[in-house]
Design a protein around this motif. Structure first.
Motif, PDB file in Angstrom:
ATOM      1  N   TYR A 306      -1.658  32.033  12.153  1.00 19.90           N
ATOM      2  CA  TYR A 306      -2.790  32.880  12.753  1.00 19.90           C
ATOM      3  C   TYR A 306      -2.496  33.857  13.369  1.00 19.90           C
ATOM      4  CZ  TYR A 306      -5.828  28.854  10.820  1.00 19.90           C
ATOM      5  OH  TYR A 306      -6.327  27.937   9.886  1.00 19.90           O
ATOM      6  N   ALA A 307      -1.135  34.316  13.190  1.00 16.02           N
ATOM      7  CA  ALA A 307      -0.675  35.670  14.149  1.00 16.02           C
ATOM      8  C   ALA A 307      -1.371  36.755  13.769  1.00 16.02           C
ATOM      9  CB  ALA A 307       0.833  35.663  14.017  1.00 16.02           C
ATOM     10  N   ALA A 308      -1.989  36.838  12.528  1.00 11.39           N
ATOM     11  CA  ALA A 308      -2.376  38.322  12.271  1.00 11.39           C
ATOM     12  C   ALA A 308      -4.153  38.320  13.013  1.00 11.39           C
ATOM     13  CB  ALA A 308      -2.872  38.156  10.745  1.00 11.39           C
ATOM     14  N   ARG A 309      -4.405  37.160  13.445  1.00  8.44           N
ATOM     15  CA  ARG A 309      -5.776  37.169  14.080  1.00  8.44           C
ATOM     16  C   ARG A 309      -5.726  37.494  15.541  1.00  8.44           C
ATOM     17  NH1 ARG A 309      -9.120  31.909  11.170  1.00  8.44           N
ATOM     18  NH2 ARG A 309      -8.466  32.571   9.151  1.00  8.44           N
ATOM     19  N   PRO A 310      -6.987  38.067  16.085  1.00 11.67           N
ATOM     20  CA  PRO A 310      -6.674  38.245  17.516  1.00 11.67           C
ATOM     21  C   PRO A 310      -5.938  37.126  18.416  1.00 11.67           C
ATOM     22  CG  PRO A 310      -8.827  38.850  16.645  1.00 11.67           C
ATOM     23  CD  PRO A 310      -8.207  38.285  15.643  1.00 11.67           C
ATOM     24  N   PRO A 311      -4.909  37.265  19.179  1.00  9.71           N
ATOM     25  CA  PRO A 311      -4.199  36.306  19.918  1.00  9.71           C
ATOM     26  C   PRO A 311      -4.850  35.599  20.831  1.00  9.71           C
ATOM     27  CG  PRO A 311      -3.428  38.311  20.256  1.00  9.71           C
ATOM     28  CD  PRO A 311      -4.232  38.645  19.188  1.00  9.71           C
ATOM     29  N   HIS A 312      -5.906  36.487  21.505  1.00 11.73           N
ATOM     30  CA  HIS A 312      -6.596  35.570  22.640  1.00 11.73           C
ATOM     31  C   HIS A 312      -7.451  34.602  22.258  1.00 11.73           C
ATOM     32  CE1 HIS A 312     -10.084  38.368  20.778  1.00 11.73           C
ATOM     33  NE2 HIS A 312     -10.719  37.369  21.105  1.00 11.73           N
ATOM     34  N   GLY A 351       2.792  24.305  22.258  1.00  9.34           N
ATOM     35  CA  GLY A 351       3.476  24.934  21.288  1.00  9.34           C
ATOM     36  C   GLY A 351       2.875  26.020  20.861  1.00  9.34           C
ATOM     37  N   ALA A 352       1.622  26.214  20.875  1.00 10.84           N
ATOM     38  CA  ALA A 352       0.985  27.436  20.408  1.00 10.84           C
ATOM     39  C   ALA A 352       0.789  28.566  21.513  1.00 10.84           C
ATOM     40  CB  ALA A 352      -0.455  27.101  19.864  1.00 10.84           C
ATOM     41  N   VAL A 353       0.891  28.143  22.681  1.00  7.63           N
ATOM     42  CA  VAL A 353       0.879  29.183  23.821  1.00  7.63           C
ATOM     43  C   VAL A 353       1.929  30.175  23.769  1.00  7.63           C
ATOM     44  CG1 VAL A 353       0.935  29.181  26.287  1.00  7.63           C
ATOM     45  CG2 VAL A 353      -0.275  27.452  25.587  1.00  7.63           C
ATOM     46  N   PRO A 354       3.212  29.976  23.894  1.00  9.67           N
ATOM     47  CA  PRO A 354       4.016  31.194  23.702  1.00  9.67           C
ATOM     48  C   PRO A 354       3.678  32.088  22.792  1.00  9.67           C
ATOM     49  CG  PRO A 354       5.318  29.237  24.193  1.00  9.67           C
ATOM     50  CD  PRO A 354       3.881  28.809  23.763  1.00  9.67           C
ATOM     51  N   VAL A 355       3.464  31.765  21.481  1.00  9.75           N
ATOM     52  CA  VAL A 355       3.322  32.688  20.315  1.00  9.75           C
ATOM     53  C   VAL A 355       1.995  33.445  20.595  1.00  9.75           C
ATOM     54  CG1 VAL A 355       2.582  32.714  17.721  1.00  9.75           C
ATOM     55  CG2 VAL A 355       4.284  31.192  18.623  1.00  9.75           C
ATOM     56  N   ALA A 356       0.959  32.787  21.083  1.00  8.41           N
ATOM     57  CA  ALA A 356      -0.106  33.347  21.457  1.00  8.41           C
ATOM     58  C   ALA A 356      -0.098  34.722  22.565  1.00  8.41           C
ATOM     59  CB  ALA A 356      -1.365  32.581  21.853  1.00  8.41           C
ATOM     60  N   LEU A 357       0.674  34.283  23.534  1.00 10.54           N
ATOM     61  CA  LEU A 357       1.005  35.170  24.719  1.00 10.54           C
ATOM     62  C   LEU A 357       1.921  36.292  24.335  1.00 10.54           C
ATOM     63  CD1 LEU A 357       1.612  32.572  27.650  1.00 10.54           C
ATOM     64  CD2 LEU A 357      -0.289  34.166  27.310  1.00 10.54           C
ATOM     65  N   GLN A 358       2.789  36.025  23.507  1.00  6.28           N
ATOM     66  CA  GLN A 358       3.642  37.051  22.849  1.00  6.28           C
ATOM     67  C   GLN A 358       3.050  38.037  22.060  1.00  6.28           C
ATOM     68  OE1 GLN A 358       6.639  37.973  24.065  1.00  6.28           O
ATOM     69  NE2 GLN A 358       6.694  39.785  22.663  1.00  6.28           N
ATOM     70  N   GLY A 359       1.916  37.342  21.267  1.00  2.00           N
ATOM     71  CA  GLY A 359       1.196  38.169  20.484  1.00  2.00           C
ATOM     72  C   GLY A 359       0.304  39.109  21.117  1.00  2.00           C
ATOM     73  N   MET A 361       0.785  40.457  24.166  1.00  2.00           N
ATOM     74  CA  MET A 361       1.771  41.563  24.829  1.00  2.00           C
ATOM     75  C   MET A 361       2.138  42.470  23.910  1.00  2.00           C
ATOM     76  SD  MET A 361       2.585  42.207  27.810  1.00  2.00           S
ATOM     77  CE  MET A 361       2.437  40.713  28.550  1.00  2.00           C
ATOM     78  N   SER A 362       2.529  41.923  22.363  1.00  2.00           N
ATOM     79  CA  SER A 362       2.958  42.881  21.412  1.00  2.00           C
ATOM     80  C   SER A 362       1.682  44.041  21.187  1.00  2.00           C
ATOM     81  CB  SER A 362       3.157  42.238  20.169  1.00  2.00           C
ATOM     82  OG  SER A 362       4.398  41.340  20.429  1.00  2.00           O
ATOM     83  N   ARG A 363       0.570  43.371  21.092  1.00  2.00           N
ATOM     84  CA  ARG A 363      -0.571  44.481  20.897  1.00  2.00           C
ATOM     85  C   ARG A 363      -0.880  45.302  21.930  1.00  2.00           C
ATOM     86  NH1 ARG A 363      -5.361  41.948  17.002  1.00  2.00           N
ATOM     87  NH2 ARG A 363      -3.925  40.960  15.477  1.00  2.00           N
ATOM     88  N   VAL A 364      -0.788  45.000  23.220  1.00  2.00           N
ATOM     89  CA  VAL A 364      -1.307  45.872  24.304  1.00  2.00           C
ATOM     90  C   VAL A 364       0.041  47.066  24.652  1.00  2.00           C
ATOM     91  CG1 VAL A 364      -2.858  44.296  25.295  1.00  2.00           C
ATOM     92  CG2 VAL A 364      -0.811  44.245  26.057  1.00  2.00           C
ATOM     93  N   ALA A 365       1.254  46.274  24.155  1.00  2.00           N
ATOM     94  CA  ALA A 365       2.495  47.212  24.796  1.00  2.00           C
ATOM     95  C   ALA A 365       3.480  47.586  23.442  1.00  2.00           C
ATOM     96  CB  ALA A 365       3.264  46.725  25.811  1.00  2.00           C
ATOM     97  N   PRO A 366       2.853  47.739  22.421  1.00  2.00           N
ATOM     98  CA  PRO A 366       3.885  48.248  21.086  1.00  2.00           C
ATOM     99  C   PRO A 366       4.933  49.263  21.274  1.00  2.00           C
ATOM    100  CG  PRO A 366       1.703  49.275  20.801  1.00  2.00           C
ATOM    101  CD  PRO A 366       1.696  48.383  22.084  1.00  2.00           C
ATOM    102  N   ASP A 367       4.569  50.299  22.426  1.00  2.00           N
ATOM    103  CA  ASP A 367       5.518  51.342  22.419  1.00  2.00           C
ATOM    104  C   ASP A 367       6.547  50.926  23.412  1.00  2.00           C
ATOM    105  OD1 ASP A 367       3.312  51.184  24.358  1.00  2.00           O
ATOM    106  OD2 ASP A 367       3.779  52.869  24.965  1.00  2.00           O
ATOM    107  N   ALA A 368       6.511  49.867  23.880  1.00  2.00           N
ATOM    108  CA  ALA A 368       7.660  49.699  25.257  1.00  2.00           C
ATOM    109  C   ALA A 368       8.289  48.228  25.087  1.00  2.00           C
ATOM    110  CB  ALA A 368       6.798  49.839  26.580  1.00  2.00           C
ATOM    111  N   PRO A 369       9.109  48.045  24.145  1.00  2.00           N
ATOM    112  CA  PRO A 369       9.258  46.613  23.679  1.00  2.00           C
ATOM    113  C   PRO A 369      10.219  45.906  24.997  1.00  2.00           C
ATOM    114  CG  PRO A 369      10.726  47.994  22.196  1.00  2.00           C
ATOM    115  CD  PRO A 369       9.732  48.903  22.937  1.00  2.00           C
ATOM    116  N   GLU A 370      11.090  46.691  25.623  1.00  2.00           N
ATOM    117  CA  GLU A 370      12.109  46.170  26.359  1.00  2.00           C
ATOM    118  C   GLU A 370      11.314  45.816  27.675  1.00  2.00           C
ATOM    119  OE1 GLU A 370      16.054  47.878  27.067  1.00  2.00           O
ATOM    120  OE2 GLU A 370      16.700  46.809  25.389  1.00  2.00           O
TER     121      GLU A 370
END
Length: 427
Positions: A306-312, A351-359, A361-370
């Motif tokens: 379900y990664a394509a859906r809003p991670p929240h 098990g689902a929590v880290p995927v959702a949290l990383q998703g 962060m990826s959406r709100v900061a796509p321009d600053a990966p490191e």
């Protein structure tokens, strides 16, 4: 957008091609200096590229498994070194604190050093930490080893998380990210039961020695399989504070700290809980932790689907299930079926929590990966240290089972925060 589970691991969301990403750009990062030219990734991923990705994934598994090892070995360590269960929890707290400081510090200190060399250095530190822990004759020595573990975690995770785009072409980045972050997720849910089984079979020192052996193997794999990875640009100290001026990053970090602190406040002491409140012995506890781990992998895969859906939304559901599971565990007492069901749901949810949290962060900061990885890792480790520290206080001052109620409250608060932010982002 498509999620691509690989090796049974849920994918981390890809940013490119995402519809309506939530990016708060009110406070953009400073314009970086002109990056050094680097070779672009090939148009198609080679076998060597995937082997390099796999080496980093095993490295993340090694560092996170080492961090989590005291959870399943807490009672044997406390008996072997003659300290209380609550004090032994400091082995988790100290490693997490060190990792929280190390994530941004290593990134800034590394400057333009080849990332391959930095990852290899972090694995050498991990090997030394596990060796010292296996040979520790007192608790102070063990704590020194745990500080070194934290340095390795912070540096390796923050850098390794940003490397998929350097190793494979754009069309394979999502799958490569799934493999690397899968190492973190699998370590969180499988590393503990495996370490527990090794500890029961041969002693807790052998469990740390086994992780030292894995660290040495990963070091060799990194040096052999990774290509040169010159830094695209140096991360500067002001980059991370600039990122934290974005509303979406702050909300995501707050959700991360709440749910992870609640989880580890309870999970760090799950073995004493199952022994005292559940009346279970080493065999049943090992089986429950293994079932928890299997359920966690399933939760990871489902979250990736379900990664394509809003991670929240995924985070709200996972945190709500986690809160419900620990409450059921708290009231189940010696009713073993209720305890088993609660542990399985807990594993599925976490098990689902880290995927959702990383998703998120990826959406709100796509321009600053490191820099985004540094925020993610630091927040994660601060939450682990806070949760395990407060859980230890509760164990020693109130009762062992009180940590379950401590874990339920912040997890429930995470569900509320995720739903509120989701409505705001939707508007």
């Amino acid at each position: 957008m498509r999620s691509s589970p690989l090796f049974g691991i849920g994918a981390v969301p890809r940013v490119e091609g995402m519809s309506n990403p939530v990016v708060d750009t009110d406070a953009p990062l400073p314009t970086p200096a002109e990056p050094a030219p680097i070779d672009p990734p090939p148009e198609s991923a080679s076998l060597r590229s995937w082997l390099a990705v796999a080496a980093i994934a095993v490295g993340t598994f090694a560092v996170v498994s080492t961090e989590m090892l005291p959870v399943g070995l807490l009672t044997p360590i406390s008996h072997g070194l003659h300290v209380s269960d609550g004090a032994t929890g400091l082995a988790m707290t100290l490693a997490a604190v060190a990792a929280g400081f190390a994530a941004p510090t290593v990134l800034v200190a590394a400057g333009r050093v080849d990332r391959r060399i930095v990852l290899a250095a972090m694995m050498i530190v991990l090997f030394a930490a596990n060796t010292i822990a296996a040979l520790a004759q007192n608790f102070a020595t063990l704590l020194v080893a745990r500080v070194l573990v934290g340095v390795s975690i912070g540096g390796f995770w923050a850098i390794g998380a940003s490397l998929p785009v350097r190793l494979v072409p754009a069309g394979s980045v999502g799958r490569a990210s799934a493999v690397i972050f899968g190492g973190v997720s699998v370590a969180s849910v499988v590393g503990v039961p495996v370490g527990t089984m090794i500890g029961e079979w041969a002693g807790w020192r052998v469990a740390f020695a086994a992780m030292a052996g894995l660290s040495a193997a990963v070091l060799v794999a990194l040096l052999v399989l990774l290509p040169p990875l010159p830094a695209e640009r140096a991360v500067r100290p002001r980059d991370i504070p600039a990122l934290l001026r974005r509303g979406g990053v702050v909300a995501g970090a707050a959700a991360l700290v709440l749910v992870i602190a609640g989880h580890f406040g309870a999970y760090t002491y799950v073995r004493p809980v199952l022994e005292e409140a559940g009346g279970l012995g080493p065999g049943p506890i090992g089986a429950l932790l293994l079932g928890y781990g299997v359920a966690g992998v399933v939760g990871n895969v489902l979250a990736g689907a379900y990664a394509a859906r809003p991670p929240h939304r995924t985070l709200a559901l996972a945190a709500g299930l986690l809160a419900a599971a620990v409450v059921v565990l708290a009231v189940s007492g010696t009713w073993t079926p209720g305890t088993a069901a609660a542990m399985l749901v807990w594993g599925l949810a976490y098990g689902a929590v880290p995927v959702a949290l990383q998703g998120w962060m990826s959406r709100v900061a796509p321009d600053a990966p490191e820099a985004g990885s540094a925020v993610f890792v630091t927040g994660f480790q601060v939450a682990i240290s806070l949760g395990s520290l407060l859980g230890g206080v509760a164990v020693d001052a109130v009762a062992t089972s009180s940590v379950l109620w401590f874990g339920a409250v912040p997890a429930a608060a995470t569900t509320l925060l995720a739903l509120v932010w989701g409505r705001r982002a939707g508007r």
